[in-house]
Design a protein around this motif. Structure first.
Motif, PDB file in Angstrom:
ATOM      1  N   SER A 161      30.818  -4.853 -62.623  1.00 13.11           N
ATOM      2  CA  SER A 161      31.242  -5.519 -63.856  1.00 13.11           C
ATOM      3  C   SER A 161      32.649  -5.124 -64.292  1.00 13.11           C
ATOM      4  O   SER A 161      33.192  -5.711 -65.235  1.00 13.11           O
ATOM      5  N   SER A 162      33.256  -4.139 -63.634  1.00 13.30           N
ATOM      6  CA  SER A 162      34.589  -3.678 -64.016  1.00 13.30           C
ATOM      7  C   SER A 162      35.645  -4.221 -63.052  1.00 13.30           C
ATOM      8  O   SER A 162      35.329  -4.815 -62.031  1.00 13.30           O
ATOM      9  N   GLU A 163      36.902  -3.977 -63.384  1.00 14.32           N
ATOM     10  CA  GLU A 163      38.017  -4.390 -62.528  1.00 14.32           C
ATOM     11  C   GLU A 163      38.604  -3.205 -61.774  1.00 14.32           C
ATOM     12  O   GLU A 163      39.703  -3.285 -61.242  1.00 14.32           O
ATOM     13  N   ILE A 164      37.872  -2.113 -61.716  1.00 17.79           N
ATOM     14  CA  ILE A 164      38.360  -0.889 -61.091  1.00 17.79           C
ATOM     15  C   ILE A 164      38.503  -1.071 -59.579  1.00 17.79           C
ATOM     16  O   ILE A 164      37.697  -1.752 -58.943  1.00 17.79           O
ATOM     17  N   SER A 165      39.553  -0.492 -59.015  1.00 21.56           N
ATOM     18  CA  SER A 165      39.751  -0.552 -57.561  1.00 21.56           C
ATOM     19  C   SER A 165      38.791   0.418 -56.887  1.00 21.56           C
ATOM     20  O   SER A 165      38.669   1.573 -57.299  1.00 21.56           O
ATOM     21  N   THR A 166      38.125  -0.041 -55.837  1.00 26.08           N
ATOM     22  CA  THR A 166      37.059   0.736 -55.205  1.00 26.08           C
ATOM     23  C   THR A 166      37.388   1.001 -53.745  1.00 26.08           C
ATOM     24  O   THR A 166      37.791   0.101 -53.015  1.00 26.08           O
ATOM     25  N   LEU A 167      37.178   2.251 -53.325  1.00 27.20           N
ATOM     26  CA  LEU A 167      37.346   2.636 -51.927  1.00 27.20           C
ATOM     27  C   LEU A 167      35.980   3.033 -51.372  1.00 27.20           C
ATOM     28  O   LEU A 167      35.315   3.918 -51.907  1.00 27.20           O
ATOM     29  N   ILE A 168      35.558   2.365 -50.295  1.00 31.12           N
ATOM     30  CA  ILE A 168      34.280   2.665 -49.649  1.00 31.12           C
ATOM     31  C   ILE A 168      34.558   3.459 -48.385  1.00 31.12           C
ATOM     32  O   ILE A 168      35.280   3.002 -47.496  1.00 31.12           O
ATOM     33  N   LEU A 169      33.967   4.646 -48.301  1.00 38.75           N
ATOM     34  CA  LEU A 169      34.145   5.516 -47.145  1.00 38.75           C
ATOM     35  C   LEU A 169      32.858   5.551 -46.338  1.00 38.75           C
ATOM     36  O   LEU A 169      31.764   5.553 -46.897  1.00 38.75           O
ATOM     37  N   GLY A 170      32.978   5.593 -45.025  1.00 35.21           N
ATOM     38  CA  GLY A 170      31.778   5.665 -44.200  1.00 35.21           C
ATOM     39  C   GLY A 170      32.094   5.411 -42.742  1.00 35.21           C
ATOM     40  O   GLY A 170      33.119   4.801 -42.404  1.00 35.21           O
ATOM     41  N   GLU A 171      31.208   5.878 -41.888  1.00 37.64           N
ATOM     42  CA  GLU A 171      31.382   5.681 -40.456  1.00 37.64           C
ATOM     43  C   GLU A 171      31.273   4.195 -40.106  1.00 37.64           C
ATOM     44  O   GLU A 171      30.732   3.396 -40.871  1.00 37.64           O
ATOM     45  N   SER A 172      31.755   3.845 -38.932  1.00 34.85           N
ATOM     46  CA  SER A 172      31.635   2.465 -38.460  1.00 34.85           C
ATOM     47  C   SER A 172      30.165   2.100 -38.319  1.00 34.85           C
ATOM     48  O   SER A 172      29.356   2.888 -37.824  1.00 34.85           O
ATOM     49  N   GLY A 173      29.826   0.888 -38.774  1.00 36.97           N
ATOM     50  CA  GLY A 173      28.466   0.404 -38.631  1.00 36.97           C
ATOM     51  C   GLY A 173      27.539   0.743 -39.774  1.00 36.97           C
ATOM     52  O   GLY A 173      26.342   0.441 -39.720  1.00 36.97           O
ATOM     53  N   THR A 174      28.054   1.360 -40.851  1.00 36.67           N
ATOM     54  CA  THR A 174      27.182   1.736 -41.966  1.00 36.67           C
ATOM     55  C   THR A 174      27.028   0.631 -43.002  1.00 36.67           C
ATOM     56  O   THR A 174      26.256   0.771 -43.950  1.00 36.67           O
ATOM     57  N   GLY A 175      27.778  -0.465 -42.849  1.00 38.31           N
ATOM     58  CA  GLY A 175      27.614  -1.587 -43.778  1.00 38.31           C
ATOM     59  C   GLY A 175      28.582  -1.571 -44.940  1.00 38.31           C
ATOM     60  O   GLY A 175      28.223  -1.934 -46.060  1.00 38.31           O
ATOM     61  N   LYS A 176      29.824  -1.191 -44.668  1.00 38.01           N
ATOM     62  CA  LYS A 176      30.811  -1.124 -45.758  1.00 38.01           C
ATOM     63  C   LYS A 176      31.139  -2.511 -46.301  1.00 38.01           C
ATOM     64  O   LYS A 176      31.303  -2.691 -47.511  1.00 38.01           O
TER      65      LYS A 176
END
Length: 451
Positions: A161-176
């Protein structure tokens, strides 16, 4: 109260089964026609089926035909076939047709009750899997009942619901990307474009024009003005996947766009305002890259106003089984097969496997196993999982207290899931008293709505 369909033509046995299975809402059917009618009307999760049905009580032909129709109409229904004492051949044939289990006469009330109870537990686990898929995957973009996944889902709810910039971290294949789409789909921008671009899959010399677009004549082959991915995302969400692989010179231009919300096409001079929500993802260690001067520090802080750590599959415990069942459901639809589940050995192998390719690897394994399986269940052999002995690959827990606590939390979570948060039923499943269960719930700070 759960509904149990009993298909039996002998009035005496009907009465016996109705009495010994009084914990369920027993629906009776005496022949194939009545059985199929009851199946359509009540949609029972579990059925007991006597193979000796009229008009062929002496043989199993009518009973097997009834079983075949049941499995065609309701392939995930758990059918317990009841056979004559020496009728092992037909019992095995029934298993091949999709029956969950078989029981040979004479009927022992206690043993049959246990078999029926186990069938309901398995049926409810599968129902829970579907419920989680609908509630978790469709709404939040994730399947899982583990604390790690539930934490990620709660973060998605708040971020969307916000306009915050988001960084998703995770190994390849985890569904980022699945998470990125979930953030978009639950945001006020859900009816606007979701535009994804993989920064690692596009050659460096083309990435700038792919992102920002270009004016006619900007370079050889630029025969017309072309809008870039950022402009296409105007009003919606821009997902920059594998941003850690973005060329260093281009990072400065991306930073300016994020700060000013304007772009210039390659070869252009006009500033074009663009309104987008930014979600980025990477499997790389950006903090280490900043120290190596291969990723801009100012860009890192701009894109990581909030960070989601997407857990690898090997850390998600019983979620592996939930995901496997979901992927099997998809594979059954795609391949027109009716594989009912997994053998105990297959489940054990999946839980022990390291899953270096994460969810993508699991999905591929289940799909190939569903195609290659000879029987109605997927075996350890069908999965063809490679055993690893590398001590660095397998993390061995040496703290027994930690192992015990993790096992207790998993068991409590699973029991609550099966019983739909009913404390009494959960305590019975776990073999503890209600006060003990309440103490454990409090000990592990599990959020439960008591019923």
């Amino acid at each position: 109260m759960e509904t149990l369909l009993v298909i039996e033509d002998d009035p005496g046995i009907q009465k016996q089964l109705k009495w010994c299975l009084s914990d369920y809402e027993v629906v009776l059917a005496s022949n194939r026609k009545e059985a199929i009618t009851a199946l359509r009307r009540y949609e029972p999760k579990v059925i007991t089926l006597d193979l000796g049905l009229p008009p062929d009580e002496a043989n199993a032909t009518e009973g097997l035909q009834t079983l075949q129709e049941i499995m065609e109409l309701s392939p995930y229904c758990k059918v317990i076939v009841i056979t004559g004492n020496d009728d092992k051949e037909n019992a095995l044939k029934a298993i091949e047709l999709g029956a969950h289990d078989f029981y040979q006469k004479p009927i022992d009330d206690d043993i049959l009750s246990v078999i029926v109870e186990r069938a309901f537990i398995i049926a409810n686990l599968e129902s829970e899997n579907i419920r989680l898929r609908q509630a978790s995957l469709d709404d939040n973009g994730f399947i899982g009942n583990s604390p790690q996944v539930q934490h990620v889902c709660r973060m998605v709810e708040r971020i969307a619901s916000s306009e915050i910039s988001t960084l998703i971290l995770g190994e390849s294949g985890t569904g980022k990307e699945v998470l990125a789409r979930a953030i978009h789909n639950k945001s006020p921008r859900k009816d606007q474009p979701f535009v994804a671009i993989n920064c690692a899959s596009i050659p460096e010399q083309l990435l700038e024009s792919e992102l920002f677009g270009f004016e006619k004549g900007a370079f050889t082959g630029a025969h017309k003005t072309t809008v870039g991915k950022i402009e296409h995302a105007n009003g919606g969400t821009l997902f920059l996947d594998e941003i850690g692989d973005m060329p260093y010179p281009l990072q400065a231009k991306i930073l300016r766009f994020l700060q000013e919300k304007v772009i210039e096409r390659v070869g252009g001079r006009q500033e074009i305002p663009v309104d987008v929500k930014i979600v980025c993802a990477t499997h790389q260690n950006l903090e280490a890259m900043m120290l190596e001067k291969t990723f801009r520090e100012d860009l890192y802080y701009r894109i990581s106003e909030i960070t989601i750590a997407n857990p690898p599959l090997r850390e998600r415990g019983q979620d592996i089984v939930l995901l496997a069942k979901y992927f099997l459901h998809i594979a059954n639809q795609q391949t027109q097969r009716k594989i009912s589940g997994f053998s105990e050995e297959a489940i054990s192998a999946m839980l022990q496997h390291h899953w270096p390719g994460n969810i993508r690897e699991l999905q591929n394994k289940i799909k190939s196993a569903a195609i290659m399986a000879d029987g109605k269940t997927i075996t350890e052999f069908d999965l063809a999982l490679t055993k690893t002995s590398d001590s660095q690959e397998q993390k061995v827990a040496i703290n027994l207290r930690h192992v015990r606590e993790e096992a207790e939390k998993q068991a409590i979570t699973q029991a609550l899931s099966i019983s739909n948060n009913n404390i009494s039923q959960s305590a019975n499943l776990l073999g503890v008293t209600r006060p003990t269960l309440y103490s454990l719930i409090e000990k592990y700070a599990l959020a439960v709505e008591a019923k």
